[in-house]
Design an enzyme around this catalytic site. Structure first.
Site, PDB file in Angstrom:
ATOM      1  N   GLU A  47       0.838  -1.034  -0.185  1.00  0.00           N
ATOM      2  CA  GLU A  47       0.454   0.162   0.050  1.00  0.00           C
ATOM      3  C   GLU A  47       0.969   0.809   0.277  1.00  0.00           C
ATOM      4  OE1 GLU A  47      -3.548   1.723   2.619  1.00  0.00           O
ATOM      5  OE2 GLU A  47      -3.172   0.063   2.982  1.00  0.00           O
ATOM      6  N   LYS A  76      -8.837  -1.367   1.423  1.00  0.00           N
ATOM      7  CA  LYS A  76     -10.194  -1.665   2.626  1.00  0.00           C
ATOM      8  C   LYS A  76     -10.421  -2.702   1.823  1.00  0.00           C
ATOM      9  CE  LYS A  76      -9.984  -0.199   5.743  1.00  0.00           C
ATOM     10  NZ  LYS A  76      -8.930  -0.712   7.369  1.00  0.00           N
TER      11      LYS A  76
END
Length: 450
Positions: free
Chosen positions: A250, A267
């Site tokens: 990420e 997410k």
């Protein structure tokens, strides 16, 4: 030590070197760092960067030292060689901000144990860097360096990175054990649910930490991890007897010299399947999960708000929402938020305004962090913090330090966590924390359970 990078900067083209070879070239020097893209076919993974021997090290342990951060704003002499203007880093500040650096900017309770006691922020001023462009198959030595250093680095690049005869073999001396039992996790899950029902928060990220003792070469441990795992924002950082081994999927924040900024929150997670059919099932399940899409949207809104604190009004966009990204062992749901820094704002303002990343706290961020401090027995330290750099050109790029091992005092620590919402299931969330770390741990401890 001087806090200036020498103005006598240079650029030298070297034979093409892999990320493994870059780290091998610098790992015997003080404070080596490798930022390893691992995804050369993707534009986000085009470059790998290795540095060592900083001329200055900035460590911040408390809010009383916060003014030291102003050093990161001081302009550095530019490197104007036209043939390397495409390189992302040519010298500047590189290091980490721990999750607990959020305490420098927000009032938080003091409840969890700070047993690792590492600096909240540690950044080195690196006058030179080895940078590989995987697309063009080029490796550059850039910055301020002398001919002797260039020759030394070239010799290391041409040597076999597999030979580590001067270091004891890496091995675990005790297996990984969680700091939360299954029952304790479920009890904490129920406490989070009570706060969610009362309206205290909409989402809370809850994690558990796994710890093992080890001896031998952390460089070997990194080689074992990287041989099995690809990650677009990976990093190896070593100083004194400490180290970070990060396989992060990420990006937290990117700021370009022209003020363009982006963040790519993750997410939503599913494991990879054992067969193509099972893998496709997990992909489809994640893409069509109303719960995961709602969680992702919640974090996108949080980050839009964070960016709005330092970006020009009306400049924030969401060009990509709920995109599927597949990695070695998991699928992720990823979104893409962009903006334009307001006039007079520095990338450091952006980092402070958004820190720590909303994808690993919950929403609202401050209340979620208060709950995390109440429930998790130990401080997160660098887990869920960020590793990255501020280049002399004004470019900034930081990851989210998930899928990250912290080595300290002959112990390795790694965390697994997930965002909890009102319709989460406790057993499912507990199992997801294992999905996120079991494949990492099994690279070093093959007997670790599913």
């Amino acid at each position: 030590m001087s806090n200036k990078v020498s103005a006598s900067t240079k650029a030298q083209l070297l034979p093409y070197a892999s990320a493994t070879e870059l780290l091998h070239a610098v790992r015997h020097l003080p404070d080596p760092i490798l930022l390893d893209s691992c995804h050369p076919s993707d534009n986000a993974g085009r470059f790998s960067i290795a540095c060592a021997t900083p001329t200055e090290v900035l460590e911040i342990h408390s809010a009383a030292e916060l003014l030291l951060l102003e050093k990161l704003r001081q302009p550095l002499p530019p490197l104007t060689a036209p043939e390397i203007q495409h390189l992302p880093f040519t010298g500047g500040w590189m290091g980490y901000w721990s999750y607990d650096a959020g305490r420098l900017f927000e009032q938080l309770p003091q409840q969890a144990e700070d047993d690792l006691a590492l600096p909240l922020i540690r950044m080195g001023l690196y006058p030179w860097a080895l940078v590989t462009d995987h697309q063009l198959q080029q490796t550059w030595l850039v910055g301020s360096f002398n001919p002797e250093l260039a020759e030394q680095l070239l010799q290391h690049l041409q040597a076999s990175p597999i030979q580590v005869a001067d270091e004891a073999d890496f091995q675990l001396t005790n297996p990984f054990v969680s700091n939360l039992s299954h029952q304790a996790y479920l009890e904490h899950f129920e406490q989070v649910q009570a706060w969610l029902r009362s309206g205290d928060a909409y989402q809370v990220n809850l994690a558990q930490r796994f710890t093992a003792s080890y001896k031998g070469s952390l460089y070997q441990a990194w080689q074992q991890l990287r041989s099995d795992i690809n990650a677009p924002w990976a990093a190896f950082m070593q100083w004194q007897d400490k180290a970070l081994l990060s396989l992060s999927p990420e990006r937290f924040l990117l700021a370009e010299p022209d003020g363009r900024v982006e963040t790519r929150p993750i997410k939503g997670t599913r494991p990879r399947g054992q067969t193509p059919e099972e893998d496709q099932h997990y992909r489809d399940e994640l893409l069509h999960s109303a719960k995961d899409r709602a969680e992702n949207l919640m974090i996108v809104d949080l980050l839009r708000n964070d960016l709005g604190r330092v970006c020009e009004p009306g400049s924030i966009r969401v060009p990509q929402l709920f995109a599927l990204e597949s990695h070695t062992n998991v699928h992720h749901l990823v979104s893409h938020v962009t903006g334009q820094l307001a006039p007079g704002k520095h990338p450091l303002d952006l980092l402070q305004a958004c820190f720590p990343g909303g994808s690993i706290t919950g929403a609202p961020k401050l209340r979620a962090m208060e709950i995390i401090e109440t429930l998790e027995p130990c401080r997160r330290s660098i887990y869920c913090g960020s590793i990255g750099y501020l280049d002399r050109s004004g470019r900034m790029d930081f990851n989210i330090a998930i899928r990250t091992f912290i080595a300290s005092d002959n112990q390795l620590h790694v965390w697994g966590g997930g965002g909890l919402v009102a319709d989460s299931d406790g057993q499912t969330e507990y199992e997801e924390t294992f999905h996120k770390v079991s494949w990492l741990i099994r690279c070093l401890q093959p007997t670790f359970p599913d």
